[in-house]
Design an enzyme around this catalytic site. Structure first.
Site, PDB file in Angstrom:
ATOM      1  NE  ARG A 110      -3.096   0.660  -0.710  1.00  0.00           N
ATOM      2  CZ  ARG A 110      -3.562   0.814  -1.869  1.00  0.00           C
ATOM      3  NH1 ARG A 110      -3.112   1.818  -2.631  1.00  0.00           N
ATOM      4  NH2 ARG A 110      -3.970  -0.027  -2.373  1.00  0.00           N
ATOM      5  CE  LYS A 145      -4.214  28.610  -4.303  1.00  0.00           C
ATOM      6  NZ  LYS A 145      -5.233  28.841  -5.301  1.00  0.00           N
ATOM      7  CE  LYS A 177      -0.594  35.788  -4.198  1.00  0.00           C
ATOM      8  NZ  LYS A 177      -1.259  34.437  -4.513  1.00  0.00           N
ATOM      9  CD  GLU A 221      -2.394  39.053  -6.625  1.00  0.00           C
ATOM     10  OE1 GLU A 221      -2.469  37.851  -6.297  1.00  0.00           O
ATOM     11  OE2 GLU A 221      -2.681  39.789  -5.472  1.00  0.00           O
ATOM     12  CG  ASP A 242      -5.663  37.382  -8.564  1.00  0.00           C
ATOM     13  OD1 ASP A 242      -5.748  36.407  -8.406  1.00  0.00           O
ATOM     14  OD2 ASP A 242      -6.419  38.191  -7.635  1.00  0.00           O
TER      15      ASP A 242
END
Length: 306
Positions: A110, A145, A177, A221, A242
């Site tokens: 597994r 992410k 950002k 951004e 964005d």
């Protein structure tokens, strides 16, 4: 030459990450004890052979991880790959063969399939995005992410699927950002535009990293064409557009081209397999896709006893 982030290949850093993940996975499965079912049913001297096989169309990835996992688990199982990471697979394609003590094979099954299935799923989804933008100038990039602890491995899988790696972490590039600017406005009561932020970051980089300041990629951004027009004269390496509409993206490309700025434009937000081709046709250079890692479904792979 456009600025480029470090592109991940299988190296010592990935091996180290893989070994740490295997240690955690072993603790999850065995909790420092044993595989009760296998030890109860299978003799200590029994030998076995099995193949790792794909059950779906996709892209193989994680095959380098198998021998490392077997070594970390201190097994005597031998791995003979039949494909390489990045190879396309169809249902019933054999990825490789495992042979050795049956107890080790069954106990490791597994864990090995989880590794290969997860990484192959990321590579497979990436390949689908890359195929959607074929014939355009756009390249598909990943994001941060990622699954905690799996960052380098998942980004390696993106690379195997034909995608490109964005920054590996917070340490290797600047990405200004909206939340950075929002905090400055809140904490310092000072409004800082994206263009001003680029200039300030460059000044601070010269102070903090005098030897590497010019080599450090700076990305900012923006969420409007007005912000873009103000930012372009500061010449950041990249501008992240964005959540812009297709019309805005086309205007952004035209604006960049008209100024002659050597700045790469990256589209982000609202990107999926249904929208990515239209986004690519606007003329942007890069499209960042969080789904490559946060929404990839594991490829169905199995171990068939032989």
């Amino acid at each position: 030459m456009p600025a480029e982030f470090h592109q991940l290949t299988w190296d010592q850093s990935l091996e180290d990450d893989c070994r740490q993940l295997v240690r955690l996975a072993v603790r999850e499965d065995l909790d420092r004890h044993m595989d009760l079912t296998t030890v109860a049913l299978v003799g200590a001297q029994s030998e076995g052979r099995a193949v790792v096989v794909a059950r779906q169309h996709g892209v193989a990835c994680g095959l380098h991880a198998i021998p490392l996992a077997l070594d970390e688990m201190e097994t005597a199982v031998r791995w003979s790959p039949q494909l390489q990471d990045g190879d396309a697979v169809e249902p019933a394609t054999v990825l490789g063969t495992l042979a050795g003590p049956a107890r080790d094979l069954l106990t490791a099954e597994r864990l090995l399939l989880n590794l290969v299935g997860r990484l192959s799923g990321v590579a497979t989804l990436t390949r689908q995005y890359v195929q959607e933008v074929a014939g355009t100038r756009a390249r598909i990039y990943d994001t941060r992410k990622t699954t905690p602890g799996w960052r380098r491995l998942e980004k390696y899988a993106v690379h195997c699927g034909g995608g490109r790696n964005h920054r590996t972490g917070l340490f290797d590039a600047v990405l200004i950002k909206d939340n950075h600017l929002a905090h400055v406005a809140h904490a310092d009561q000072q409004s800082l535009s994206p263009a001003q932020a680029v200039e300030l970051v460059r000044q601070r980089l010269r102070e903090m990293l005098p030897a590497d300041a010019n080599a450090t990629i700076v990305e900012v951004e923006v969420d409007s064409l007005d912000q873009l027009s103000q930012v372009l004269p500061t010449r950041p390496h990249l501008v992240l557009l964005d959540n812009m509409s297709l019309a805005q993206l086309r205007e952004a490309v035209a604006l960049r081209d008209a100024t002659g700025a050597d700045v790469q434009l990256e589209a982000s937000g609202g990107v999926n397999l249904n929208t990515v081709a239209d986004i690519a046709r606007t003329g942007v250079d890069r499209i960042s896709v969080g789904a490559l890692t946060h929404s990839a479904t594991a490829l169905d792979v199995a171990m068939d006893w032989g």
